[in-house]
Motif scaffolding. Sequence first.
Motif, short mmCIF file in Angstrom:
data_model
loop_
_atom_site.label_atom_id
_atom_site.label_comp_id
_atom_site.label_asym_id
_atom_site.label_seq_id
_atom_site.Cartn_x
_atom_site.Cartn_y
_atom_site.Cartn_z
N VAL A 198 40.22 49.07 38.68
CA VAL A 198 40.37 48.54 39.91
C VAL A 198 41.01 47.17 40.00
CG1 VAL A 198 39.20 47.67 42.00
CG2 VAL A 198 38.52 49.67 40.82
N ASP A 199 40.71 46.31 38.81
CA ASP A 199 41.55 44.96 38.70
C ASP A 199 42.80 45.23 38.45
OD1 ASP A 199 38.99 43.49 38.98
OD2 ASP A 199 38.39 43.59 36.79
N CYS A 217 44.92 47.75 39.20
CA CYS A 217 45.69 48.05 40.28
C CYS A 217 45.77 47.17 41.34
CB CYS A 217 44.88 49.36 40.80
SG CYS A 217 45.78 49.96 42.06
N VAL A 218 44.78 46.29 41.60
CA VAL A 218 45.10 45.39 42.53
C VAL A 218 45.98 44.08 41.92
CG1 VAL A 218 43.73 43.40 44.01
CG2 VAL A 218 42.79 45.75 43.71
N ALA A 219 45.99 43.95 40.76
CA ALA A 219 46.74 42.95 40.42
C ALA A 219 48.24 43.44 40.35
CB ALA A 219 46.70 42.51 38.74
N ALA A 220 48.49 44.70 40.22
CA ALA A 220 49.90 45.36 40.11
C ALA A 220 50.58 45.33 41.49
CB ALA A 220 49.64 46.78 39.22
N ALA A 221 49.32 45.50 42.59
CA ALA A 221 50.09 45.62 43.72
C ALA A 221 50.34 44.27 44.32
CB ALA A 221 48.71 46.12 44.72
N PRO A 247 38.85 42.05 44.08
CA PRO A 247 37.69 42.86 43.46
C PRO A 247 36.64 42.25 43.10
CG PRO A 247 39.97 43.24 42.52
CD PRO A 247 40.18 41.90 43.27
N GLN A 248 35.28 43.21 43.57
CA GLN A 248 34.19 42.43 43.23
C GLN A 248 33.14 43.79 43.55
OE1 GLN A 248 32.74 40.53 47.25
NE2 GLN A 248 34.85 40.09 46.88
#
Length: 144
Positions: A84-85, A87-91, A102-103
């Motif tokens: 998740v971390d 993927c969000v960073a890549a986006a 993310p949390q």
Amino acid sequence: MEQKVSFVTFATADLDAAREFYVTGLGWTALLDVPGEVLFFQIAPGTVLGMFDAVKFAEDLESAGAPAVSGVTLAHNLNSPGEVDACVAAAERAGATVVKTPQKAAFGGYHGHFADPNGVVWEVAHNPGWTVDASGRVAIGVIG
């Protein structure tokens, strides 16, 4: 009516920004790309995500007003909080705006949210209660 969705299509104010984000930034492959009109991605067997130029979208609906969507997220489930971390960073690197870092989630898993350049909100989640069997059938269990 059969219980299924074949297309999810969003009116998109800036189709070039959508292309840059999804194709160049995230590395997705377009199923169909008609510049100035529509961009389609196959996102699952038999399911397509469409980004339709907002003006053309309104014309297709024969609507004078600008189409609007609210209260909608697209969700992408992953196998771990670390995924998740990442993927969000890549986006975010591709041009997304992080809406929720993310949390730990109220449902017991882990998630974050980002918005693409046109405001389409994605939830990226790890939900241990979510499973998909070999036939594609989804089960949503209670965590903890």
